[in-house]
Design a protein around this motif. Structure first.
Motif, PDB file in Angstrom:
ATOM      1  N   GLU A  23       3.650 -56.305   9.219  1.00  0.00           N
ATOM      2  CA  GLU A  23       4.338 -55.216   8.515  1.00  0.00           C
ATOM      3  C   GLU A  23       4.215 -53.847   9.187  1.00  0.00           C
ATOM      4  N   PRO A  24       3.035 -53.455   9.681  1.00  0.00           N
ATOM      5  CA  PRO A  24       2.954 -52.129  10.316  1.00  0.00           C
ATOM      6  C   PRO A  24       3.816 -51.998  11.575  1.00  0.00           C
ATOM      7  N   ARG A  25       4.145 -53.109  12.192  1.00  0.00           N
ATOM      8  CA  ARG A  25       4.943 -53.081  13.414  1.00  0.00           C
ATOM      9  C   ARG A  25       6.436 -53.202  13.144  1.00  0.00           C
ATOM     10  N   MET A  26       6.811 -53.483  11.915  1.00  0.00           N
ATOM     11  CA  MET A  26       8.229 -53.598  11.568  1.00  0.00           C
ATOM     12  C   MET A  26       8.878 -52.226  11.550  1.00  0.00           C
ATOM     13  N   SER A  27      10.184 -52.219  11.605  1.00  0.00           N
ATOM     14  CA  SER A  27      10.933 -50.957  11.635  1.00  0.00           C
ATOM     15  C   SER A  27      11.750 -50.764  10.371  1.00  0.00           C
ATOM     16  N   GLY A  28      11.899 -49.525   9.964  1.00  0.00           N
ATOM     17  CA  GLY A  28      12.828 -49.108   8.925  1.00  0.00           C
ATOM     18  C   GLY A  28      12.871 -49.949   7.670  1.00  0.00           C
ATOM     19  N   ALA A  29      14.061 -50.459   7.379  1.00  0.00           N
ATOM     20  CA  ALA A  29      14.306 -51.192   6.137  1.00  0.00           C
ATOM     21  C   ALA A  29      13.462 -52.459   6.054  1.00  0.00           C
ATOM     22  N   GLN A  30      13.278 -53.161   7.176  1.00  0.00           N
ATOM     23  CA  GLN A  30      12.465 -54.377   7.159  1.00  0.00           C
ATOM     24  C   GLN A  30      11.039 -54.062   6.721  1.00  0.00           C
ATOM     25  N   GLN A  31      10.507 -52.952   7.196  1.00  0.00           N
ATOM     26  CA  GLN A  31       9.146 -52.570   6.821  1.00  0.00           C
ATOM     27  C   GLN A  31       9.066 -52.237   5.327  1.00  0.00           C
ATOM     28  N   ARG A  32      10.038 -51.505   4.828  1.00  0.00           N
ATOM     29  CA  ARG A  32      10.044 -51.159   3.395  1.00  0.00           C
ATOM     30  C   ARG A  32      10.160 -52.421   2.534  1.00  0.00           C
ATOM     31  N   ILE A  33      11.004 -53.348   2.955  1.00  0.00           N
ATOM     32  CA  ILE A  33      11.165 -54.604   2.207  1.00  0.00           C
ATOM     33  C   ILE A  33       9.861 -55.397   2.250  1.00  0.00           C
ATOM     34  N   ALA A  34       9.252 -55.480   3.416  1.00  0.00           N
ATOM     35  CA  ALA A  34       7.991 -56.221   3.552  1.00  0.00           C
ATOM     36  C   ALA A  34       6.913 -55.630   2.643  1.00  0.00           C
ATOM     37  N   ARG A  35       6.822 -54.307   2.597  1.00  0.00           N
ATOM     38  CA  ARG A  35       5.828 -53.667   1.722  1.00  0.00           C
ATOM     39  C   ARG A  35       6.079 -54.019   0.258  1.00  0.00           C
ATOM     40  N   ARG A  36       7.334 -53.965  -0.141  1.00  0.00           N
ATOM     41  CA  ARG A  36       7.676 -54.280  -1.528  1.00  0.00           C
ATOM     42  C   ARG A  36       7.360 -55.739  -1.859  1.00  0.00           C
ATOM     43  N   VAL A  37       7.720 -56.644  -0.943  1.00  0.00           N
ATOM     44  CA  VAL A  37       7.454 -58.069  -1.158  1.00  0.00           C
ATOM     45  C   VAL A  37       5.952 -58.328  -1.225  1.00  0.00           C
ATOM     46  N   LEU A  38       5.186 -57.725  -0.332  1.00  0.00           N
ATOM     47  CA  LEU A  38       3.738 -57.911  -0.355  1.00  0.00           C
ATOM     48  C   LEU A  38       3.116 -57.374  -1.645  1.00  0.00           C
ATOM     49  N   THR A  39       3.578 -56.217  -2.085  1.00  0.00           N
ATOM     50  CA  THR A  39       3.055 -55.641  -3.333  1.00  0.00           C
ATOM     51  C   THR A  39       3.353 -56.550  -4.516  1.00  0.00           C
ATOM     52  N   ARG A  40       4.591 -57.001  -4.621  1.00  0.00           N
ATOM     53  CA  ARG A  40       4.987 -57.894  -5.725  1.00  0.00           C
ATOM     54  C   ARG A  40       4.224 -59.210  -5.653  1.00  0.00           C
ATOM     55  N   THR A  41       4.044 -59.728  -4.446  1.00  0.00           N
ATOM     56  CA  THR A  41       3.335 -61.000  -4.279  1.00  0.00           C
ATOM     57  C   THR A  41       1.890 -60.876  -4.738  1.00  0.00           C
ATOM     58  N   ARG A  42       1.239 -59.807  -4.356  1.00  0.00           N
ATOM     59  CA  ARG A  42      -0.158 -59.610  -4.779  1.00  0.00           C
ATOM     60  C   ARG A  42      -0.260 -59.501  -6.296  1.00  0.00           C
ATOM     61  N   HIS A  43       0.718 -58.885  -6.907  1.00  0.00           N
ATOM     62  CA  HIS A  43       0.743 -58.781  -8.371  1.00  0.00           C
ATOM     63  C   HIS A  43       0.907 -60.175  -8.995  1.00  0.00           C
ATOM     64  N   ILE A  44       1.822 -60.963  -8.464  1.00  0.00           N
ATOM     65  CA  ILE A  44       2.073 -62.310  -8.999  1.00  0.00           C
ATOM     66  C   ILE A  44       0.843 -63.195  -8.836  1.00  0.00           C
ATOM     67  N   LEU A  45       0.132 -63.053  -7.708  1.00  0.00           N
ATOM     68  CA  LEU A  45      -1.049 -63.889  -7.483  1.00  0.00           C
ATOM     69  C   LEU A  45      -2.168 -63.608  -8.480  1.00  0.00           C
ATOM     70  N   LYS A  46      -2.152 -62.447  -9.102  1.00  0.00           N
ATOM     71  CA  LYS A  46      -3.159 -62.127 -10.109  1.00  0.00           C
ATOM     72  C   LYS A  46      -2.876 -62.793 -11.459  1.00  0.00           C
ATOM     73  N   GLU A  47      -1.623 -63.220 -11.655  1.00  0.00           N
ATOM     74  CA  GLU A  47      -1.232 -63.834 -12.921  1.00  0.00           C
ATOM     75  C   GLU A  47      -1.528 -65.329 -12.906  1.00  0.00           C
TER      76      GLU A  47
END
Length: 86
Positions: A23-47
């Motif tokens: 993710e830190p090496r991704m550019s622009g929109a791909q990086q923003r999408i990756a951050r959002r997906v990772l955040t949502r995934t971590r939230h789901i894994l807690k449930e």
């Protein structure tokens, strides 16, 4: 449902650190999408899954998103990471 949920969770737990490393090496929109997906995934894994169809569905969607970003990260900045991606 519980078995499928467990399998999906296992795949997700393998993909999260891989994508987090890219993710830190991704550019622009791909990086923003990756951050959002990772955040949502971590939230789901807690449930708890508890074999609910909705929980398994959510895991499947996140697994697909993680795998897609892992396989198609777009242009990566900096030096290549382990595994040969550039």
């Amino acid at each position: 449902m519980e078995r499928l949920g467990g399998l999906l969770r296992g795949h997700i737990e393998l993909l999260v650190p891989e994508l987090a490393g890219m993710e830190p090496r991704m550019s622009g929109a791909q990086q923003r999408i990756a951050r959002r997906v990772l955040t949502r995934t971590r939230h789901i894994l807690k449930e708890p899954i508890a074999g609910s169809p909705r929980g398994v569905w959510d895991l499947a969607i996140q697994c697909r998103a993680l795998l897609t970003l892992h396989e198609y990260p777009g242009l990566l900045r900096g030096r290549p990471i382990a595994g040969g991606r550039s």
